[in-house]
Design a protein around this motif. Structure first.
Motif, mmCIF file in Angstrom:
data_model
loop_
_atom_site.group_PDB
_atom_site.id
_atom_site.type_symbol
_atom_site.label_atom_id
_atom_site.label_comp_id
_atom_site.label_asym_id
_atom_site.label_seq_id
_atom_site.Cartn_x
_atom_site.Cartn_y
_atom_site.Cartn_z
ATOM 1 N N GLY A 165 6.252 -28.627 -13.655
ATOM 2 C CA GLY A 165 6.389 -29.721 -12.701
ATOM 3 C C GLY A 165 7.698 -29.709 -11.931
ATOM 4 O O GLY A 165 7.689 -29.683 -10.680
ATOM 5 N N ASP B 99 -2.672 -34.990 -13.880
ATOM 6 C CA ASP B 99 -2.904 -33.573 -14.190
ATOM 7 C C ASP B 99 -4.340 -33.380 -14.679
ATOM 8 O O ASP B 99 -4.574 -33.084 -15.859
ATOM 9 C CB ASP B 99 -1.909 -33.089 -15.259
ATOM 10 N N LEU C 42 4.053 -28.477 -18.714
ATOM 11 C CA LEU C 42 4.277 -29.314 -17.534
ATOM 12 C C LEU C 42 5.744 -29.681 -17.356
ATOM 13 O O LEU C 42 6.201 -29.893 -16.222
ATOM 14 C CB LEU C 42 3.429 -30.580 -17.629
#
Length: 209
Positions: free
Chosen positions: A191, A150, A187
């Motif tokens: 994600g 990331d 995230l």
């Protein structure tokens, strides 16, 4: 630890971080707002196409509009962070010979990760285009994604730390840790949802064969 030691630690903390400053609270709130808001808006867009409908069904215009909002609020967040730092106590953090070099190098690489990530992904890839149905043909594996999973979030965190070191504000380092925690939490939502979008595309492609 006895009460005297606790009082000493609290006194030292207050000498480095001024919690009474409104600018600090505003900065902390703005940092949490950005990834939280954009995740909520993007997931709503995926399910309800709210922004797309505002632009007559044009997904790209909708994505560009969201990109402008995200970019603008990012600038606002950075300005609020800068203002908060200037109102915090100043204290040397690094040895004098490293006080300029380290934050400059850290900021350079942080910006490098952010800029090259944006370049590799493009506007729609960077600013949640997959939630609008604008999917990338393949996973980006070149720099900086071959170095970091990331890079945009890591690069942004590095810039927060670099700014704190440059202005010699210990409070900024605490905010940097907070930034990293906020990104990790974001995230955890972003994600899996993005993986689900691409998984559904793969399933549709397999059924079409």
């Amino acid at each position: 630890m006895d009460s005297k030691n606790v009082d000493a630690l609290l006194s030292q903390f207050h000498s480095l971080v001024d919690l009474s400053k409104t600018s600090l609270i505003v900065s902390v709130l703005s940092i949490a707002f950005n990834p939280t808001a954009w995740n909520i808006v993007a997931q709503n867009e995926y399910r309800n196409k709210t922004i797309t409908r505002l632009f007559g069904g044009n997904t790209r215009y909708g994505c560009y509009f969201l990109a402008i909002l995200i970019f603008s609020f990012g600038i606002l967040r950075d300005n609020l962070y800068h203002r908060a730092l200037l109102e915090q106590p100043q204290q040397a953090i690094l040895p004098k010979e490293y006080a300029t070099v380290v934050p400059a190098v850290l900021f350079f690489f942080g910006q490098l990760f952010v800029i090259t990530s944006t370049w590799s992904l493009g506007v729609t890839g960077t600013f949640l285009g997959d939630y609008f149905g604008i999917l990338m043909d393949h996973r980006v594996e070149g720099f900086p994604f071959n170095v970091l999973r990331d890079p945009m979030y890591v690069g942004s965190t590095m810039c927060f730390a670099a700014t704190a070191l440059w202005y010699e504000r210990p409070a900024g380092l605490l905010i940097t840790v907070y930034v990293y925690i906020v990104y990790i939490i974001a995230l955890r939502f972003e994600g899996p949802f993005t993986d689900m979008i691409y998984s559904k595309r793969a399933e549709k492609a397999a059924k079409a064969l």
